[in-house]
Structure formats: C-alpha cells, structure tokens
Write an enzyme that holds these catalytic residues in place. Sequence first.
Site, PDB file in Angstrom:
ATOM      1  N   ASP A  67       0.950  -0.528  -5.139  1.00 41.33           N
ATOM      2  CA  ASP A  67       0.204   0.719  -5.293  1.00 41.33           C
ATOM      3  C   ASP A  67       1.097   1.889  -5.674  1.00 41.33           C
ATOM      4  O   ASP A  67       2.326   1.789  -5.643  1.00 41.33           O
ATOM      5  CB  ASP A  67      -0.568   1.029  -3.991  1.00 41.33           C
ATOM      6  N   ASN A 136      -5.137   1.398  10.176  1.00 44.46           N
ATOM      7  CA  ASN A 136      -6.573   1.093  10.154  1.00 44.46           C
ATOM      8  C   ASN A 136      -6.846  -0.265   9.504  1.00 44.46           C
ATOM      9  O   ASN A 136      -7.983  -0.574   9.166  1.00 44.46           O
ATOM     10  CB  ASN A 136      -7.333   2.204   9.404  1.00 44.46           C
ATOM     11  N   HIS A 138      -5.542  -1.340   6.610  1.00 45.87           N
ATOM     12  CA  HIS A 138      -5.530  -1.398   5.145  1.00 45.87           C
ATOM     13  C   HIS A 138      -4.348  -2.231   4.633  1.00 45.87           C
ATOM     14  O   HIS A 138      -3.331  -2.350   5.301  1.00 45.87           O
ATOM     15  CB  HIS A 138      -5.571  -0.009   4.503  1.00 45.87           C
ATOM     16  N   GLU A 143      -8.619   0.585   1.677  1.00 50.21           N
ATOM     17  CA  GLU A 143      -9.035   1.174   2.941  1.00 50.21           C
ATOM     18  C   GLU A 143     -10.267   0.455   3.501  1.00 50.21           C
ATOM     19  O   GLU A 143     -10.997  -0.215   2.748  1.00 50.21           O
ATOM     20  CB  GLU A 143      -9.378   2.654   2.716  1.00 50.21           C
TER      21      GLU A 143
HETATM   22  C1  GLP Z   1       0.948   2.793   3.008  1.00 50.17           C
HETATM   23  C2  GLP Z   1       1.078   1.748   1.920  1.00 50.17           C
HETATM   24  C3  GLP Z   1       0.897   0.367   2.457  1.00 50.17           C
HETATM   25  C4  GLP Z   1       1.721   0.194   3.704  1.00 50.17           C
HETATM   26  C5  GLP Z   1       1.202   1.099   4.775  1.00 50.17           C
HETATM   27  C6  GLP Z   1       1.969   1.012   6.081  1.00 50.17           C
HETATM   28  O1  GLP Z   1      -0.295   3.386   3.077  1.00 50.17           O
HETATM   29  N1  GLP Z   1       0.184   1.947   0.834  1.00 50.17           N
HETATM   30  O2  GLP Z   1       1.264  -0.563   1.456  1.00 50.17           O
HETATM   31  O3  GLP Z   1       1.651  -1.136   4.146  1.00 50.17           O
HETATM   32  O4  GLP Z   1       1.253   2.436   4.322  1.00 50.17           O
HETATM   33  O5  GLP Z   1       3.135   1.775   5.999  1.00 50.17           O
HETATM   34  P1  GLP Z   1       4.303   1.725   7.030  1.00 50.17           P
HETATM   35  O6  GLP Z   1       5.040   0.471   6.775  1.00 50.17           O
HETATM   36  O7  GLP Z   1       5.132   2.930   6.744  1.00 50.17           O
HETATM   37  O8  GLP Z   1       3.701   1.767   8.378  1.00 50.17           O
END
Ligand code: GLP
Length: 247
Positions: A67, A136, A138, A143
């Site tokens: 993404d 959440n 995702h 989402e």
């Molecule tokens: C973001 C990314 C995800 C990631 C998530 C968790 O929103 N788009 O790909 O897995 O956050 O992030 P973190 O690893 O910092 O908790």
Amino acid sequence: MKVLKASNYDDMSRKVANIISAQVILKPDARLGLATGTTPIGAYKQLINWYEKGDIDFSEVSTYNLDEYRGLGKDDPQSYRYFMDHTFFDHINIDKARTHVPDGTNPDAAAACAAYDKLVKSAGYTDLQLLGIGRNGHIGFNEPSDVFSKGTHCVDLTPSTIEANARLFDKAEDVPRQAYTMGVQTIMHAEMILVAASGADKAEAVRNMIEGPVTPECPASILQLHTNCVVVADDKALSQCTSMASV
Ligand code: GLP
C-alpha cells in the site's frame, strides 16, 4: 493457519527474517510482497545483517508492497516508498527497478490502482506475502467492512487507523485520509502468507484473526482460508488467544 509463538519482538523478527531468507535461498528470483509499519522493521534489519555477512542475495528478487498513502511520493519521509527505501532497499543489493509500491502521486485513483493490480497480476502474484496487522484487524489498508475487497483500490482510512498511524507524523491532521492498497483477493493470491504481530495492542486483532469467525469486519480473518498461512506472533500479541494449536 500455522501459529508460531515468539518470546518477544526480537525473537519474532528473527523468525520472520528466517522464513523470508529461506524463501529467497530456495528461489533467488522470488517475488516478495512486503509490508510497512513498525512491526517488520526488526525483520528487515536482520535480513540486512545477513546480506552484509554474505548469507543472502537479493539481486534477482522483486518486491510488491501492499500500500501507499494517496498523495505522498518517494521524497516524502512519510510515504511508504520512502520507508521501504530507507529501511530496507537502500541497504541490500536489490535492483530498485524491481521494487514496486503503488503510485501515491497519481491523483487518478482508479488509474493508479488498476495499473498496480495489472502489474502484480502479470508478475504472477507473490511467492510470499509479508503482512502486519492493524489494531482493528486490517491487512494492508483493507479496513473492516461489510465485504471483502478484491483488487487494488483507494480506501478511506478509519479514524482508529488514522489515530494509530498518527504516532509516525507530527500531528494527527497530517495523516493522509486515503490510501491505495492491494485488495484482500490480491493478497490471498500469494503462494504463502506470513503474518507478523507483536505487542498487547494487537492481541484482540490477533485473536479475531486466528479464532474469530471469517468476516470482513476483521479482514485478517480471511487468512484462515488460505492454504499456506503462517502467523509469527509474540507472547503479548497471542495473550488473548485461547487455543495455541494450529488451526
Ligand atoms: C498500517 C499499514 C499496515 C500495517 C499496519 C500495522 O496501517 N498499512 O500494512 O500492517 O499499519 O502497523 P504497525 O506494524 O506499525 O503496527
């Protein structure tokens, strides 16, 4: 779904790096689906370390990131392209031309997403897709919703994701409200899926992913239906799971 328990963040990171490393050793031209966020940073550091020791060669590898924030480009320190370059790609012998991230600078969301989808599909999808998980549930930026998404698309980020990601920006107002993300169906095309999770703030999402019903209200729950999905999570992330057996 196979669940591997790690004792802490460092242990999780080494296990994740070991699995990615094995993939690249077994298939030097592997197509890796990569993720951003704080969770994979330790694994990327470990892979850089093994590269520096001569244990792993990325020269034939290609990568496809999940993404990108809409509106941010490679020179913006908050963009996922910048993150990938600075955290990983600039430190290994990968050919940058083979590293792919959705084009957040293309204001035409439909065109940007269609182009990325075509790219991933024509490459034959990924051999291994690394995923973090949002609080959440995702995956990528898919989402919670009432349907599972298909291909790459533009999403409106939820308030909880904006809040969670605000820690990486100066102010919450600076967090982009939209992103381009691979869809759930695209993610599910990967030959193998590797989910990394660490910390108590992921415990509820991890429980829903592993033990909850398969529902788009927890996008990660669809991974229960993938035939080769490995979750590497530390004690804290697994603290709400009632069963630790492979499910
Ligand atoms: C973001 C990314 C995800 C990631 C998530 C968790 O929103 N788009 O790909 O897995 O956050 O992030 P973190 O690893 O910092 O908790």
